[in-house]
Design a protein around this motif. Structure first.
Motif, PDB file in Angstrom:
ATOM      1  N   GLY A   1       0.973  -1.191  -0.006  1.00  0.00           N
ATOM      2  CA  GLY A   1       0.280   0.265  -0.133  1.00  0.00           C
ATOM      3  C   GLY A   1       0.599   1.091   0.130  1.00  0.00           C
ATOM      4  N   LEU A   2       1.993   0.779   0.916  1.00  0.00           N
ATOM      5  CA  LEU A   2       3.215   2.744   0.384  1.00  0.00           C
ATOM      6  C   LEU A   2       3.384   3.119  -0.395  1.00  0.00           C
ATOM      7  CD1 LEU A   2       4.595   2.071   4.444  1.00  0.00           C
ATOM      8  CD2 LEU A   2       2.763   3.584   3.871  1.00  0.00           C
ATOM      9  N   ARG A   3       4.171   1.462  -1.049  1.00  0.00           N
ATOM     10  CA  ARG A   3       5.098   1.693  -2.633  1.00  0.00           C
ATOM     11  C   ARG A   3       3.876   1.914  -3.440  1.00  0.00           C
ATOM     12  NH1 ARG A   3       6.692  -3.629  -0.673  1.00  0.00           N
ATOM     13  NH2 ARG A   3       5.586  -4.195  -2.239  1.00  0.00           N
ATOM     14  N   ARG A   4       2.236   1.992  -3.163  1.00  0.00           N
ATOM     15  CA  ARG A   4       0.818   2.408  -4.279  1.00  0.00           C
ATOM     16  C   ARG A   4       1.427   4.087  -4.187  1.00  0.00           C
ATOM     17  NH1 ARG A   4      -3.074  -2.154  -5.262  1.00  0.00           N
ATOM     18  NH2 ARG A   4      -1.205  -4.531  -5.247  1.00  0.00           N
TER      19      ARG A   4
ATOM     20  N   TYR B   1      -9.827  -9.971   8.095  1.00  0.00           N
ATOM     21  CA  TYR B   1      -9.080  -9.195   7.176  1.00  0.00           C
ATOM     22  C   TYR B   1      -9.517  -9.761   5.669  1.00  0.00           C
ATOM     23  CZ  TYR B   1      -3.879 -11.277   6.791  1.00  0.00           C
ATOM     24  OH  TYR B   1      -3.466 -11.703   7.211  1.00  0.00           O
ATOM     25  N   GLN B   2      -9.030  -8.789   4.700  1.00  0.00           N
ATOM     26  CA  GLN B   2      -8.759  -9.141   3.554  1.00  0.00           C
ATOM     27  C   GLN B   2      -7.585  -8.344   3.288  1.00  0.00           C
ATOM     28  OE1 GLN B   2     -12.457  -9.597   1.097  1.00  0.00           O
ATOM     29  NE2 GLN B   2     -13.819  -9.856   2.530  1.00  0.00           N
ATOM     30  N   ASP B   3      -6.646  -8.558   2.232  1.00  0.00           N
ATOM     31  CA  ASP B   3      -5.957  -8.266   1.647  1.00  0.00           C
ATOM     32  C   ASP B   3      -5.693  -6.415   1.283  1.00  0.00           C
ATOM     33  OD1 ASP B   3      -4.542 -11.003   2.619  1.00  0.00           O
ATOM     34  OD2 ASP B   3      -3.797 -11.714   0.266  1.00  0.00           O
ATOM     35  N   ASN B   4      -7.209  -6.532   0.070  1.00  0.00           N
ATOM     36  CA  ASN B   4      -6.912  -5.163  -0.642  1.00  0.00           C
ATOM     37  C   ASN B   4      -8.010  -4.716   0.147  1.00  0.00           C
ATOM     38  OD1 ASN B   4      -9.738  -6.210  -0.342  1.00  0.00           O
ATOM     39  ND2 ASN B   4     -10.054  -6.366  -2.162  1.00  0.00           N
ATOM     40  N   GLY B   5      -8.260  -4.935   1.764  1.00  0.00           N
ATOM     41  CA  GLY B   5      -8.949  -3.944   2.710  1.00  0.00           C
ATOM     42  C   GLY B   5      -7.401  -3.362   2.847  1.00  0.00           C
ATOM     43  N   VAL B   6      -6.456  -4.517   3.356  1.00  0.00           N
ATOM     44  CA  VAL B   6      -4.961  -3.798   4.002  1.00  0.00           C
ATOM     45  C   VAL B   6      -4.063  -2.822   3.198  1.00  0.00           C
ATOM     46  CG1 VAL B   6      -2.884  -4.295   4.980  1.00  0.00           C
ATOM     47  CG2 VAL B   6      -5.217  -5.743   5.585  1.00  0.00           C
ATOM     48  N   VAL B   7      -3.820  -2.920   2.382  1.00  0.00           N
ATOM     49  CA  VAL B   7      -3.717  -2.597   1.045  1.00  0.00           C
ATOM     50  C   VAL B   7      -4.345  -1.105   1.224  1.00  0.00           C
ATOM     51  CG1 VAL B   7      -3.168  -1.954  -1.573  1.00  0.00           C
ATOM     52  CG2 VAL B   7      -2.170  -4.313  -0.007  1.00  0.00           C
TER      53      VAL B   7
ATOM     54  N   LEU C   1      -8.384   7.841  -4.529  1.00  0.00           N
ATOM     55  CA  LEU C   1      -7.159   6.839  -5.311  1.00  0.00           C
ATOM     56  C   LEU C   1      -6.946   5.713  -4.275  1.00  0.00           C
ATOM     57  CD1 LEU C   1      -4.256   9.843  -4.710  1.00  0.00           C
ATOM     58  CD2 LEU C   1      -6.197   9.671  -6.862  1.00  0.00           C
ATOM     59  N   GLN C   2      -7.403   5.707  -3.455  1.00  0.00           N
ATOM     60  CA  GLN C   2      -8.250   4.469  -2.671  1.00  0.00           C
ATOM     61  C   GLN C   2      -8.425   3.473  -3.267  1.00  0.00           C
ATOM     62  OE1 GLN C   2     -10.189   4.542   0.654  1.00  0.00           O
ATOM     63  NE2 GLN C   2      -9.961   1.629   1.259  1.00  0.00           N
ATOM     64  N   SER C   3      -9.742   3.838  -4.109  1.00  0.00           N
ATOM     65  CA  SER C   3     -10.358   3.103  -5.258  1.00  0.00           C
ATOM     66  C   SER C   3      -9.696   2.909  -6.470  1.00  0.00           C
ATOM     67  CB  SER C   3     -11.763   3.913  -5.386  1.00  0.00           C
ATOM     68  OG  SER C   3     -12.893   2.752  -6.501  1.00  0.00           O
ATOM     69  N   GLU C   4      -9.333   3.851  -7.356  1.00  0.00           N
ATOM     70  CA  GLU C   4      -8.258   3.756  -7.777  1.00  0.00           C
ATOM     71  C   GLU C   4      -6.867   3.169  -8.326  1.00  0.00           C
ATOM     72  OE1 GLU C   4      -4.694   6.819 -10.288  1.00  0.00           O
ATOM     73  OE2 GLU C   4      -6.676   7.976  -9.703  1.00  0.00           O
ATOM     74  N   LEU C   5      -6.087   2.874  -6.964  1.00  0.00           N
ATOM     75  CA  LEU C   5      -4.864   2.155  -7.096  1.00  0.00           C
ATOM     76  C   LEU C   5      -5.811   0.332  -6.181  1.00  0.00           C
ATOM     77  CD1 LEU C   5      -2.876   4.874  -5.545  1.00  0.00           C
ATOM     78  CD2 LEU C   5      -2.740   4.058  -7.533  1.00  0.00           C
ATOM     79  N   VAL C   6      -6.406   0.369  -5.983  1.00  0.00           N
ATOM     80  CA  VAL C   6      -6.693  -0.982  -5.527  1.00  0.00           C
ATOM     81  C   VAL C   6      -8.053  -1.450  -6.223  1.00  0.00           C
ATOM     82  CG1 VAL C   6      -7.190  -2.437  -2.918  1.00  0.00           C
ATOM     83  CG2 VAL C   6      -5.758   0.385  -3.170  1.00  0.00           C
ATOM     84  N   GLU C   7      -8.550  -0.351  -6.732  1.00  0.00           N
ATOM     85  CA  GLU C   7      -9.727  -1.165  -7.155  1.00  0.00           C
ATOM     86  C   GLU C   7     -10.560  -1.786  -5.565  1.00  0.00           C
ATOM     87  OE1 GLU C   7      -9.428  -4.332  -9.747  1.00  0.00           O
ATOM     88  OE2 GLU C   7      -8.771  -2.529 -11.731  1.00  0.00           O
ATOM     89  N   TYR C   8     -10.709  -1.150  -4.860  1.00  0.00           N
ATOM     90  CA  TYR C   8     -12.100  -0.369  -3.505  1.00  0.00           C
ATOM     91  C   TYR C   8     -12.090   0.258  -3.408  1.00  0.00           C
ATOM     92  CZ  TYR C   8     -12.987  -1.507   1.206  1.00  0.00           C
ATOM     93  OH  TYR C   8     -13.548  -1.389   2.460  1.00  0.00           O
ATOM     94  N   THR C   9     -13.329   0.462  -3.023  1.00  0.00           N
ATOM     95  CA  THR C   9     -13.749   1.647  -2.720  1.00  0.00           C
ATOM     96  C   THR C   9     -15.013   1.551  -1.422  1.00  0.00           C
ATOM     97  OG1 THR C   9     -14.640   2.027  -5.014  1.00  0.00           O
ATOM     98  CG2 THR C   9     -16.170   3.672  -3.685  1.00  0.00           C
TER      99      THR C   9
END
Length: 212
Positions: free
Chosen positions: A23-26, A76-82, A117-125
Motif C-alpha cells: 500500500g505504501l509503494r502504491r 481481514y482481506q488483502d485489498n482491505g489492508v492495501v 485514490l484508494q479506489s483507483e489504486l486498489v480497485e476497492y471503494t
C-alpha cells in the motif's frame, strides 16, 4: 483442557506487513514520497470485519506522519489492508505537501482524495464512499454547506460520523467528498484540486450538487 490462542499468528503478522508495504509503494508511486511510520494493532471487532474488510485506520493529526492500522487477525482481506494503507498514506502526503486540516472543507477535500485514490489504486471503494448517492447528498447539501467553514473536529466529526442527534446521516461527509472530488479530478490534476482555496472548492461543490 483449557485452550489458549495468541493473535496474530506469526504468518498473519508477516503477511499484513507485506500488504502494508505494498500500500505504501502504491501511494508513493502515485503521489511521491512522504515520511511515514505505520503502527499495527490487532483487534476483535465484528463491525470492522464485516463492513471494512477487517481493517480500520487513522493518521495522528498531531504528528502528520504516523499511521495507526487496526486489523482483525482472522477477518481481514488483502485489498482491505492495501486499500486502507493507501487511504492513510494520501492523508500523510496531503499534510506534508499542503497543510493539515483546520476547517471542515479541508477535511472534505482530503477525505475525497483519499477515497478516490484508494479506489483507483486498489480497485476497492470503501462502503462509506457510496453509502449516499449524489442525489442523496444534494438533497441535504444546504445543511452540510453551513458547516464547511467551521473548525474541523478531531477524529469524530458530525459531518462524517454521526448519531441520531446529528442533522446529517452517518457517513454523509465521506460520500459527499468522494463524489465531488471524483468529479473534480476528471478535469483537474491532484495538485490543482489540493491547491484550491476554500471559496473556490466549496463553490465547485455548490455547482456540482446544485445541478441535481
Amino acid at each position: 483442557m483449557a485452550r489458549s490462542r495468541v493473535y496474530p499468528t506469526k504468518d498473519d503478522g508477516e503477511r499484513v506487513r507485506g500488504l502494508v508495504d505494498e500500500g505504501l509503494r502504491r501511494g508513493e508511486r502515485r503521489l511521491g514520497e512522504a515520511d511515514v511510520e505505520v503502527y499495527l494493532s490487532w483487534i476483535n471487532d465484528d463491525f470492522v470485519a464485516e463492513t471494512m474488510l477487517g481493517v480500520s485506520g487513522y493518521v495522528d493529526a498531531d504528528t502528520a506522519d504516523t499511521v495507526y492500522l487496526n486489523v482483525v487477525p482472522d477477518g481481514y482481506q488483502d485489498n482491505g489492508v492495501v486499500g486502507t494503507t493507501v487511504h492513510e498514506y494520501v492523508h500523510v502526503w496531503e499534510f506534508q505537501e499542503f497543510n493539515r486540516w483546520e476547517h471542515r472543507w479541508e477535511r472534505l477535500r482530503g477525505e475525497g482524495l483519499a477515497q478516490v485514490l484508494q479506489s483507483e489504486l486498489v480497485e476497492y471503494t470503501p462502503p462509506y464512499s457510496s453509502s449516499h448517492t449524489v442525489d442523496d447528498v444534494a438533497g441535504q447539501w444546504g445543511s452540510a454547506r453551513d458547516m464547511l467553514f467551521e473548525p474541523v473536529q478531531k477524529y469524530v466529526d458530525g459531518l462524517f460520523i454521526t448519531d441520531d442527534d446529528d442533522a446529517l446521516p452517518n457517513w454523509y461527509g465521506y460520500s459527499a467528498s468522494y463524489h465531488a472530488v471524483e468529479r473534480l479530478l476528471q478535469d483537474n490534476s491532484v495538485e490543482d484540486v489540493m491547491g484550491m482555496g476554500g471559496e473556490a472548492f466549496v463553490s465547485s461543490l455548490d455547482e456540482f450538487y446544485g445541478e441535481r
